[in-house]
Design a protein around this motif. Structure first.
Motif, PDB file in Angstrom:
ATOM      1  N   PRO A 188    -105.908 -52.904  47.585  1.00  0.00           N
ATOM      2  CA  PRO A 188    -104.693 -53.539  47.056  1.00  0.00           C
ATOM      3  C   PRO A 188    -105.023 -54.709  46.138  1.00  0.00           C
ATOM      4  CG  PRO A 188    -104.471 -53.145  49.409  1.00  0.00           C
ATOM      5  CD  PRO A 188    -105.889 -52.852  49.059  1.00  0.00           C
ATOM      6  N   LEU A 189    -104.113 -55.012  45.225  1.00  0.00           N
ATOM      7  CA  LEU A 189    -104.274 -56.167  44.357  1.00  0.00           C
ATOM      8  C   LEU A 189    -104.190 -57.444  45.180  1.00  0.00           C
ATOM      9  CD1 LEU A 189    -101.916 -55.075  41.423  1.00  0.00           C
ATOM     10  CD2 LEU A 189    -104.425 -54.903  41.510  1.00  0.00           C
ATOM     11  N   GLY A 190    -104.626 -58.553  44.588  1.00  0.00           N
ATOM     12  CA  GLY A 190    -104.573 -59.833  45.285  1.00  0.00           C
ATOM     13  C   GLY A 190    -105.777 -60.671  44.952  1.00  0.00           C
ATOM     14  N   THR A 191    -105.931 -61.772  45.644  1.00  0.00           N
ATOM     15  CA  THR A 191    -107.072 -62.652  45.442  1.00  0.00           C
ATOM     16  C   THR A 191    -107.607 -63.122  46.782  1.00  0.00           C
ATOM     17  OG1 THR A 191    -107.795 -64.762  44.499  1.00  0.00           O
ATOM     18  CG2 THR A 191    -105.500 -64.622  45.179  1.00  0.00           C
ATOM     19  N   LEU A 192    -108.925 -63.356  46.833  1.00  0.00           N
ATOM     20  CA  LEU A 192    -109.540 -63.850  48.059  1.00  0.00           C
ATOM     21  C   LEU A 192    -109.647 -65.371  48.074  1.00  0.00           C
ATOM     22  CD1 LEU A 192    -112.381 -61.218  48.563  1.00  0.00           C
ATOM     23  CD2 LEU A 192    -110.064 -61.227  49.465  1.00  0.00           C
ATOM     24  N   GLY A 193    -109.173 -66.016  47.009  1.00  0.00           N
ATOM     25  CA  GLY A 193    -109.103 -67.475  47.005  1.00  0.00           C
ATOM     26  C   GLY A 193    -110.452 -68.153  46.927  1.00  0.00           C
ATOM     27  N   TRP A 194    -110.545 -69.328  47.534  1.00  0.00           N
ATOM     28  CA  TRP A 194    -111.754 -70.138  47.485  1.00  0.00           C
ATOM     29  C   TRP A 194    -112.832 -69.599  48.427  1.00  0.00           C
ATOM     30  CZ3 TRP A 194    -112.334 -73.862  43.934  1.00  0.00           C
ATOM     31  CH2 TRP A 194    -111.184 -74.359  43.315  1.00  0.00           C
ATOM     32  N   PRO A 195    -114.105 -69.875  48.103  1.00  0.00           N
ATOM     33  CA  PRO A 195    -115.175 -69.481  49.030  1.00  0.00           C
ATOM     34  C   PRO A 195    -114.954 -70.108  50.400  1.00  0.00           C
ATOM     35  CG  PRO A 195    -116.095 -70.172  46.927  1.00  0.00           C
ATOM     36  CD  PRO A 195    -114.636 -70.510  46.886  1.00  0.00           C
ATOM     37  N   PHE A 196    -115.207 -69.339  51.422  1.00  0.00           N
ATOM     38  CA  PHE A 196    -115.107 -69.759  52.819  1.00  0.00           C
ATOM     39  C   PHE A 196    -113.658 -70.052  53.248  1.00  0.00           C
ATOM     40  CE2 PHE A 196    -119.168 -71.485  51.109  1.00  0.00           C
ATOM     41  CZ  PHE A 196    -119.997 -70.530  51.666  1.00  0.00           C
ATOM     42  N   LEU A 197    -112.944 -70.871  52.498  1.00  0.00           N
ATOM     43  CA  LEU A 197    -111.578 -71.237  52.864  1.00  0.00           C
ATOM     44  C   LEU A 197    -110.580 -70.134  52.573  1.00  0.00           C
ATOM     45  CD1 LEU A 197    -111.387 -74.937  51.590  1.00  0.00           C
ATOM     46  CD2 LEU A 197    -111.572 -74.154  53.960  1.00  0.00           C
ATOM     47  N   GLY A 198    -110.868 -69.331  51.550  1.00  0.00           N
ATOM     48  CA  GLY A 198    -109.930 -68.308  51.141  1.00  0.00           C
ATOM     49  C   GLY A 198    -108.598 -68.917  50.719  1.00  0.00           C
TER      50      GLY A 198
END
Length: 487
Positions: A48-58
């Motif tokens: 699915p589309l989306g983003t995993l955000g920041w490293p570790f913090l997500g």
């Protein structure tokens, strides 16, 4: 000098840009890792589309920030508008597929342990233990769930719950005074906990009940704590409290066994599990699960009762219709000279509509976390092995495509026997792990509302709902009561 400054400038640029570039590379890697993993695969579906955000913090910080607001679903709705009803994120330390699609969530909930298993924060799994019904899978989970579920549905237990609930409600309400606020959340917690403990281990109110309640408060405080276990930490104190509770329950089990007190007509859940002949249910397993099953008595049932009072306080028309329906039943039973049975309480259609609407708009259980045990494809989406899945009920229950004016408390939307078993309404979860106590929760709510509205009128103080980490009222729902019939 100019040449030296130029070299210095270049050095500073390098110092500043290097960490930025490294962070950017990590973010790009995290966001594209799973997609790259799939390039050579035979899957027809895509991540699915989306983003995993920041490293570790997500995206955990933004998720929690929204969760504490009065619109906790805003985190989900923002991404749903960008990526669709199913999207990828990274929350609570894990790459996660979030589902706000009712059909996808239903598929996940109905899947067996070969596809998905429960996933919870580390502190919660450590507190619950490996033998908890919330964590075990396969035939053992099905056996315990089946035994408990069948007992909870039995007319025998419903009759007992009705007697106990009526008794504890009347005892509580007898002490309510008109010149001081009544905190509904506190009152309902005390009532529901006593009723549930009686059904689980047949313990009556008294010194042991008070000690158990005290230890349980210590235990439940650690459910969302940091997973650090050494003397002095929140998790350590909670684990010690659980050991104390388990000791009491194992003593009760031992007494039942030694006195041949196990009845073929079980009077509580301990009897039900001790009667099992599979040999799989050890004393430790039974004790641990009795403690885990006490959580609804502290959490979900009292919150359901409290939210119902809040919404009725804000909707005079609904309160008036509820009062008329319950008064009519009360007069009818008085004329017959009969006490109200469990089926009487559940027979009132508008009362059930009020409870259903409270469950929909209140979202006491906002969602369920699972972990994929293999790559799973559903509706064109790929859920990779090892990823978490968050089936988020709140967005479905407040979706204007499913419900007109979804943020409005409207019990009349459920009249004419509108189906509550479809995938757009899942307040108790679903599938093989559907909450076995859902019928009892409705019964307890029906009994409480009947005695509350027929005995009291009230004025509620201003209060607001807190949605994280669990649903509750910020000020414990203070109200000022007046007994009906008093001048």
């Amino acid at each position: 000098m100019q040449n030296n400054l130029s070299k210095m400038d270049k050095l500073w640029i390098l110092v500043i840009l290097t960490p930025i570039l490294l962070v950017s590379i990590i973010i790009l890697y995290m966001n594209s890792y799973s997609s790259k993993r799939l390039l050579g695969s035979k899957h027809r579906s895509s991540l699915p589309l989306g983003t995993l955000g920041w490293p570790f913090l997500g995206e955990t910080i933004e998720f929690i920030s929204c969760a504490y607001s009065d619109r906790p679903e805003s985190f989900m709705n923002k991404r749903r508008s960008m990526y669709g009803k199913v999207f990828k994120s990274h929350i609570f330390g894990s790459p996660t597929i979030v589902s706000t699609d009712a059909e996808v969530s239903k598929f996940i909930l109905q899947s067996d342990a070969k596809a998905f298993v429960p996933s919870y924060p580390k502190s919660l799994t450590e507190l619950m233990g490996k033998s908890s019904i919330l964590l075990i899978n396969g035939s053992l989970q099905k056996r315990i769930h089946g035994l408990v579920g069948a007992f909870f549905k039995s007319p025998q237990l419903k009759a007992q719950i009705t007697r106990d609930m009526k008794k504890y409600v009347e005892e509580s309400m007898r002490n309510w005074k008109q010149d001081q606020p009544i905190y509904i959340q506190n009152q309902t917690k005390n009532i529901a906990f006593q009723v549930l403990v009686k059904a689980l281990i047949n313990l009556d109110p008294g010194e042991e009940m008070e000690n158990l309640k005290k230890q349980f408060q210590e235990f439940i405080a650690g459910l969302m704590s940091l997973p650090i276990n050494f003397p002095g930490t929140r998790l350590y104190r909670s684990l010690q409290a659980k050991k104390t509770m388990a000791k009491l329950i194992k003593r009760i089990i031992k007494e039942r066994k030694s006195s041949n007190g196990i009845s073929n007509a079980p009077k509580d859940v301990v009897d039900v599990l001790l009667n099992d002949t599979s040999g799989l249910l050890t004393d430790d397993l039974i004790a641990d699960n009795m403690i885990d099953m006490m959580i609804p008595g502290e959490d979900s049932v009292p919150v359901l009762l409290t939210l119902a009072v809040k919404y009725l306080s804000d909707c005079p028309a609904a309160l008036q219709q509820l009062l008329e329906e319950n008064m009519k039943l009360r007069r009818h039973k008085d004329e017959l000279g009969e006490p109200l049975s469990w089926s009487d309480y559940l027979s009132l259609p508008f009362t059930q509509n009020v409870i259903t609407e409270t469950l929909r708009i209140g979202n006491i259980i906002i969602g369920v976390m699972r972990k994929a045990m293999k790559d799973v494809e559903i509706k064109g989406h790929l859920i990779p092995k090892g990823w978490c899945v968050f089936t988020y009920f709140r967005s479905v229950h407040l979706d204007e495509n499913h419900y007109d004016w979804p943020y409005e408390f409207n019990p009349w939307r459920w009249q004419d026997n509108k189906d509550t078993s479809n995938s757009n309404f899942t307040p108790f979860g679903g599938g093989q792990r559907l909450c076995p106590g859902l019928d009892l929760a409705r019964l307890e709510a029906s009994i409480f509302l009947h005695h509350f509205v027929t005995q009291f009128s009230w004025v509620a103080e201003e209060d607001s709902v807190v949605h994280f980490p669990t649903v509750r009222m910020k000020r414990r729902m203070p109200i000022w009561v007046k007994r009906r019939g008093d001048p």
